[in-house]
Design an enzyme around this catalytic site. Sequence first.
Site, short mmCIF file in Angstrom:
data_model
loop_
_atom_site.label_atom_id
_atom_site.label_comp_id
_atom_site.label_asym_id
_atom_site.label_seq_id
_atom_site.Cartn_x
_atom_site.Cartn_y
_atom_site.Cartn_z
CB SER A 1 -1.05 -0.01 1.15
OG SER A 1 -2.08 1.09 1.24
CE1 TYR B 1 1.47 4.69 -7.11
CE2 TYR B 1 1.51 6.11 -5.34
CZ TYR B 1 1.77 4.98 -5.71
OH TYR B 1 2.52 3.95 -5.13
CE LYS C 1 -0.50 1.61 -3.81
NZ LYS C 1 0.05 0.35 -4.36
#
Length: 341
Positions: free
Chosen positions: A167, A200, A204
Amino acid sequence: MSGISFKSFVQSQYTPIPLPNHDFTGQTILITGASRGLGLEAASHFYRLNASKIILAVRDARKGPECIAFVRQYNPSSNTTVECWELDLTNVETIRQFVAKAKNLARLDAVILNAGMATMSFQAIDGMEKTLATNVTGTFLLAIGLLPALRLSGLRNNIRPRMVLVSSQGHEAAAFAERDADDIFAALNDADKTDMTDRYDTSKLIQLLAFYALKDTVDKSWPDSITFTAVDPGLCDTDLTRDIPLLIRIIHRIMKMLLARTAEVGGRCLVLGAADDEHSHGAYFKDGVIGSPPVAVTDPEGVELKNRVFSQLKSLLYSVDPQIMDACPVMESDEEAIRLN
């Protein structure tokens, strides 16, 4: 860093990460994104810690010999088997072939979902923006495809296999403006409206939401069978940001020079997250230490978003490859998935 305290971020970056010492004797470890960076360094640690077999999932099979040599360099005489399997998370056919190959493994102890990408330019692959195709749809099509192999390995070998997601604290900074859209993924794939500077971090966050929803789904159908753990390795000195604009890349480079962990230290975090097969279930590892799941997946708003994102993701994955989805017994289409199809 919206949603992230800069002070806590800096403190986190300077927190020492212990060298893993868990014994992986007899275990088979599969790592995606293993041709460089954290994945390759984690593989080296698993090799040092006596894993029986290490499978490096790499996009370019031509890099295989070089990757294997890197992992084996410190102890060439080890009995550990190191293999490279081709995997491109933006290519459904390679995912399908990878899953089929994994079904033949006599044992599979841990899957490390490490592969990812970052870009600020919109590029579609088969109708899916590339960051989403890599970090979300490809990652979860693979993860779901590997669940039966993990389950069977657990039953055959009387073990509790692990699935580990790499993560990022960036999920806390995600704006995720598309969260309220009727069709979240259609909104994310609208090149004229979506914000690629947030892509991005948003990918995530979606990844984290879907991972914990997948954990909940597996827990209901196969309780106490597979351990799900998320790991935040922190800011590491890798080439993840190689495809972002030059000016921003320079800023990132300066930040990395001041604060980043080495890829080797980041790789330690992945190994620490994969070491515990029971007590870490549902945990979120940060700075190499086991912790509670993030607020993003536990508060009421997060739980609602988690379930909605995963429902829509399942629908999308059924449209991408129903064969892989149908082969996993825990993936039953719910009413929302049927409606969106």
